[in-house]
Design a protein around this motif. Structure first.
Motif, PDB file in Angstrom:
ATOM      1  N   TYR A   4      -5.281  -2.957  -0.802  1.00  0.00           N
ATOM      2  CA  TYR A   4      -5.154  -1.703  -0.061  1.00  0.00           C
ATOM      3  C   TYR A   4      -5.176  -0.480  -0.968  1.00  0.00           C
ATOM      4  CZ  TYR A   4      -0.149  -1.771  -1.322  1.00  0.00           C
ATOM      5  OH  TYR A   4       1.033  -1.781  -1.996  1.00  0.00           O
ATOM      6  N   LEU A   5      -4.944  -0.683  -2.281  1.00  0.00           N
ATOM      7  CA  LEU A   5      -5.024   0.451  -3.206  1.00  0.00           C
ATOM      8  C   LEU A   5      -6.444   0.997  -3.309  1.00  0.00           C
ATOM      9  CD1 LEU A   5      -2.731  -0.624  -6.192  1.00  0.00           C
ATOM     10  CD2 LEU A   5      -2.260   1.104  -4.444  1.00  0.00           C
ATOM     11  N   LEU A   6      -7.434   0.134  -3.087  1.00  0.00           N
ATOM     12  CA  LEU A   6      -8.826   0.576  -3.231  1.00  0.00           C
ATOM     13  C   LEU A   6      -9.158   1.733  -2.292  1.00  0.00           C
ATOM     14  CD1 LEU A   6     -10.465  -2.933  -3.671  1.00  0.00           C
ATOM     15  CD2 LEU A   6     -10.451  -1.109  -5.369  1.00  0.00           C
ATOM     16  N   LEU A  24      -6.829   3.380  -0.512  1.00  0.00           N
ATOM     17  CA  LEU A  24      -5.695   4.299  -0.449  1.00  0.00           C
ATOM     18  C   LEU A  24      -5.819   5.431  -1.461  1.00  0.00           C
ATOM     19  CD1 LEU A  24      -2.930   5.039   0.706  1.00  0.00           C
ATOM     20  CD2 LEU A  24      -1.893   3.500  -0.978  1.00  0.00           C
ATOM     21  N   LEU A  25      -6.268   5.137  -2.667  1.00  0.00           N
ATOM     22  CA  LEU A  25      -6.345   6.172  -3.699  1.00  0.00           C
ATOM     23  C   LEU A  25      -7.295   7.309  -3.314  1.00  0.00           C
ATOM     24  CD1 LEU A  25      -6.226   3.955  -6.918  1.00  0.00           C
ATOM     25  CD2 LEU A  25      -4.426   5.432  -6.010  1.00  0.00           C
ATOM     26  N   MET A  74      -3.611  -6.429  -8.514  1.00  0.00           N
ATOM     27  CA  MET A  74      -3.334  -5.222  -7.736  1.00  0.00           C
ATOM     28  C   MET A  74      -3.755  -5.454  -6.290  1.00  0.00           C
ATOM     29  SD  MET A  74      -4.439  -2.130 -10.281  1.00  0.00           S
ATOM     30  CE  MET A  74      -3.632  -1.936 -11.878  1.00  0.00           C
ATOM     31  N   VAL A 113      -9.622   9.711  -8.825  1.00  0.00           N
ATOM     32  CA  VAL A 113      -9.131   8.688  -7.891  1.00  0.00           C
ATOM     33  C   VAL A 113     -10.212   7.654  -7.601  1.00  0.00           C
ATOM     34  CG1 VAL A 113      -7.379  10.172  -6.856  1.00  0.00           C
ATOM     35  CG2 VAL A 113      -9.690  10.172  -5.901  1.00  0.00           C
ATOM     36  N   ARG A 138     -10.081  -6.799 -10.096  1.00  0.00           N
ATOM     37  CA  ARG A 138     -10.088  -7.841  -9.069  1.00  0.00           C
ATOM     38  C   ARG A 138     -11.341  -8.707  -9.147  1.00  0.00           C
ATOM     39  NH1 ARG A 138      -6.168  -7.920  -4.866  1.00  0.00           N
ATOM     40  NH2 ARG A 138      -7.307  -9.835  -4.443  1.00  0.00           N
ATOM     41  N   SER A 145     -10.097   3.579  -8.403  1.00  0.00           N
ATOM     42  CA  SER A 145     -10.496   2.506  -7.486  1.00  0.00           C
ATOM     43  C   SER A 145     -11.535   1.594  -8.128  1.00  0.00           C
ATOM     44  CB  SER A 145     -11.044   3.109  -6.189  1.00  0.00           C
ATOM     45  OG  SER A 145     -10.024   3.727  -5.433  1.00  0.00           O
ATOM     46  N   ILE A 201      -9.769  -0.741 -10.535  1.00  0.00           N
ATOM     47  CA  ILE A 201      -9.075  -1.798  -9.791  1.00  0.00           C
ATOM     48  C   ILE A 201     -10.076  -2.841  -9.291  1.00  0.00           C
ATOM     49  CG2 ILE A 201      -7.740  -2.287  -7.708  1.00  0.00           C
ATOM     50  CD1 ILE A 201      -6.426   0.447  -8.039  1.00  0.00           C
ATOM     51  N   SER A 215     -13.224   6.477   0.846  1.00  0.00           N
ATOM     52  CA  SER A 215     -12.120   5.704   1.411  1.00  0.00           C
ATOM     53  C   SER A 215     -12.548   4.952   2.671  1.00  0.00           C
ATOM     54  CB  SER A 215     -10.946   6.640   1.724  1.00  0.00           C
ATOM     55  OG  SER A 215      -9.890   5.931   2.334  1.00  0.00           O
TER      56      SER A 215
END
Length: 641
Positions: free
Chosen positions: A4-6, A8-9, A1, A36, A47, A40, A43, A128
């Motif tokens: 940037y999703l980390l 972004l969510l 994944m 959310v 990772r 993160s 994810i 965020s």
């Protein structure tokens, strides 16, 4: 994944909760905000299992790709991207993991607040921005997250700016700390003092870009080792970065904002001032290790700022009476330990203490919040006592947190603090003496906190009760982590393999270990003795009923008068100058207004004729005509005569 999703969510969670709160009534907003952050975290875990020895970089886009800023015609490399290595992975897991537990705790703790959904929006925004800070692959992008968490802290510290009102209550009451500082003033103080540090961060970036032509961290690390540089300039740049770190992490002399920030809700204290935001300064120095390794003077400044701050925080915590203020000064002191470690180039020890501190300090803050919640917002420890009978679970987990921060085996603080003291002994004996003294003081004031809150007879007037599962479950998980987390880095002389040091050495350098085993045993025995003596001292003082009386107690209650010094040296003269300028401004305004009024007076007479009534204009015409005819008649008569 993708990385940037980390951030972004949580950012999407913030946008939804702040823009369309009516779609998330009741606790739905709390569950969304928590969900959310959990996503993160999952994810990040995924990772983490894909980590390799080489850092992973993901560039999103290049900022200003055709603009030359280097002076030699080459385009500046101002990329916007994220990096994933052992250090950023660890920080991400702390932010999202501990952050998720605090979100869950807040679902119940803030359930009666009139601005419930907005609170979770601000928490998501903070998470965020913090993720952007630790994942950034360049200093400008890190600065975006840096400023973002500063804004989020301002919003969260001053969340109860108009009072701690419950849902359905027209107005709450303004919350003030022991010095009478309101929530709004505490938020402004944090914001302003952080801006002082941010200015230092900016100057540091300017100098680095001038010297090396890039602010991309991996490229900068390569150029520092390959390009001939000016040593004084590098030292100055590192000192400017230290100013930024000092402001964000509440180190001397920019430390007074952090205790006052306890005016915010307790989950804010746990999230911002225990587990994440205040450790950003430590992260900055650790991430910039390739600079500080070549700047011995700046590194020594980092170590001494940390050592003196650790001592200041410990002395200030000795005689506080606010249940959260004691923990706040403890945070100042523990951050000093971390700075001392990274300043001595013991980066692994400093970051490991950052990890264990996130566990036991978040635990202690949330336990304090459970007490405040049970006692109907009472925060004075003199109105507590004997709560172990009413809140047995919270009592047990609080005791685990106290043992962890006091450095008692087998709890996590023992392993991380011992590593810092060993590094100080090996490098700077004076800092070792300060660190050992702070360990004793830490055990004393945390023992005092424990005895005043949990032992003896109940001295308050409320009816204490245990918290609900949404609040106790995070406490249980954090207590387990605070107890077992130290085993991630058991030293070799205790039968371990320095697993955490080995893990982090792929991202930051690991200092060679040159202390004899017999010496390590002696240092460990001294550290344990300091913790045990501190707790016994607190117990004895509690039984006597006279905790830190005398000049030391008075000085500690006033936090060694640092705020008083600021008020007399900076605030009072500034107010005097502002008052004089205000008088001058009022005088100038009065003079100008007088001139303007006198100039307008003749015009005012003419306005009397401009009434807007036709009959008035007709009368004026008749009178004017009569005056002209009369004038000519008199002239003719006079000529005839």
């Amino acid at each position: 994944m993708p990385l940037y999703l980390l951030p972004l969510l949580p950012l999407l969670g913030f946008a939804l909760l702040i823009c369309v709160p009516r779609f998330f009534p009741g606790k739905v907003g709390g569950y969304l905000g928590s969900g959310v952050v959990l996503a993160s975290f999952l994810i990040a875990v995924t990772r983490y299992f894909g980590l390799t020895d080489a850092p992973q970089h993901e560039t999103l886009w290049t900022w200003l790709p055709n603009m030359s800023l280097n002076g030699d015609g080459t385009p500046a490399n101002l990329s916007v991207g994220f990096t994933w290595d052992q250090l950023s992975a660890l920080m991400t897991l702390i932010i999202t993991g501990v952050g998720f537990l605090i979100h869950v705790y807040s679902i119940s703790y803030m359930s009666h607040d009139a601005k419930y959904t907005r609170f979770f929006a601000f928490l998501n925004f903070f998470v965020s921005m913090m993720l952007i800070l630790v994942l950034a692959d360049s200093y400008p992008l890190m600065f975006v997250g840096w400023e973002g968490v500063g804004t989020a802290s301002f919003l969260l510290i001053g969340f109860w700016f108009s009072g701690r009102g419950d849902a359905g209550t027209a107005e709450g009451f303004t919350v003030t700390n022991a010095e009478g500082i309101s929530n709004s003033n505490a938020a402004r103080k944090a914001f302003i003092m952080n801006r002082i540090g941010d200015l230092g961060f900016m100057f540091g970036m300017f100098l680095l870009f001038k010297s090396f032509g890039t602010l991309n961290i991996p490229q900068l690390a390569e150029r520092v080792g390959a390009v001939k540089f000016n040593q004084p300039t590098l030292e100055l740049a590192c000192l400017f970065l230290l100013v930024g770190a000092v402001g964000k992490s509440g180190q001397l002399p920019l430390t007074t904002w952090l205790p006052d920030a306890m005016a915010g809700p307790t989950p804010v204290s746990a999230l911002i001032h225990a587990a994440t935001m205040v450790t950003a300064g430590v992260y900055l120095v650790a991430r910039s290790h390739f600079l500080y390794d070549l700047a011995p003077t700046a590194s020594l400044w980092v170590a001494w700022v940390g050592g003196l701050t650790a001592l200041y925080g410990a002395l200030s915590a000795l005689n506080q009476y606010d249940i959260k203020k004691i923990l706040a000064y403890s945070t100042v002191s523990q951050l000093g330990y971390m700075f001392m470690a990274v300043g001595l180039h013991a980066y692994a020890a400093g970051v490991f203490h950052l990890l264990t501190h996130a566990f036991f300090k978040a635990l202690l803050f949330l336990a304090a919040g459970a007490v405040i919640h049970a006692l109907h917002e009472e925060q004075d420890v003199r109105q507590m006592g004997g709560l172990r009978r009413f809140m047995p679970f919270t009592h047990i987990v609080s005791l685990m947190g106290v043992l962890a921060i006091s450095g008692i085996p087998i709890w996590s603080g023992f392993f991380s603090k011992d590593a810092i003291l060993a590094a100080a002994y090996e490098t700077n004996p004076w800092l070792y003496v300060i660190g050992l003294g702070v360990a004793l003081l830490t055990a004393f004031y945390m023992g005092r906190w424990y005895f005043l809150v949990w032992r003896g007879e109940y001295r308050g007037h409320a009816h204490p009760h245990e918290a609900d599962p949404l609040m106790t479950a995070p406490l249980g998980i954090l207590a387990a982590l605070a107890t077992l987390g130290g085993f991630l880095n058991v030293p070799a002389f205790l039968g371990g393999g320095h697993a955490f040091d080995t893990y982090l050495s792929r991202a930051v350098p690991l200092e060679p270990h040159e202390i004899a085993t017999s010496t390590e045993w002696l240092l460990t025995a001294l550290a344990i003795a300091a913790g045990v003596i501190g707790l016994l001292w607190a117990s004895a003082e509690y039984r006597r009923g006279s905790l830190t009386d005398g000049p030391l107690g008075a000085a500690s209650t006033r936090a060694l008068y640092l705020d008083t010094v600021y008020d007399n040296v900076i605030s009072a003269p500034s107010r005097t100058i502002a008052g004089a300028l205000d008088i001058a401004d009022r005088g100038t305004d009065g003079l100008i207004n007088s001139i303007a009024g006198n100039s307008a007076a003749p015009g005012g007479l003419f306005t009397l004729w401009q009434s807007g009534f036709v009959r008035a204009y007709a009368v004026s015409m008749l009178l004017g005509t009569a005056a002209i005819i009369g004038y000519w008649a008199l002239k003719v008569i006079g000529g005839g005569l």
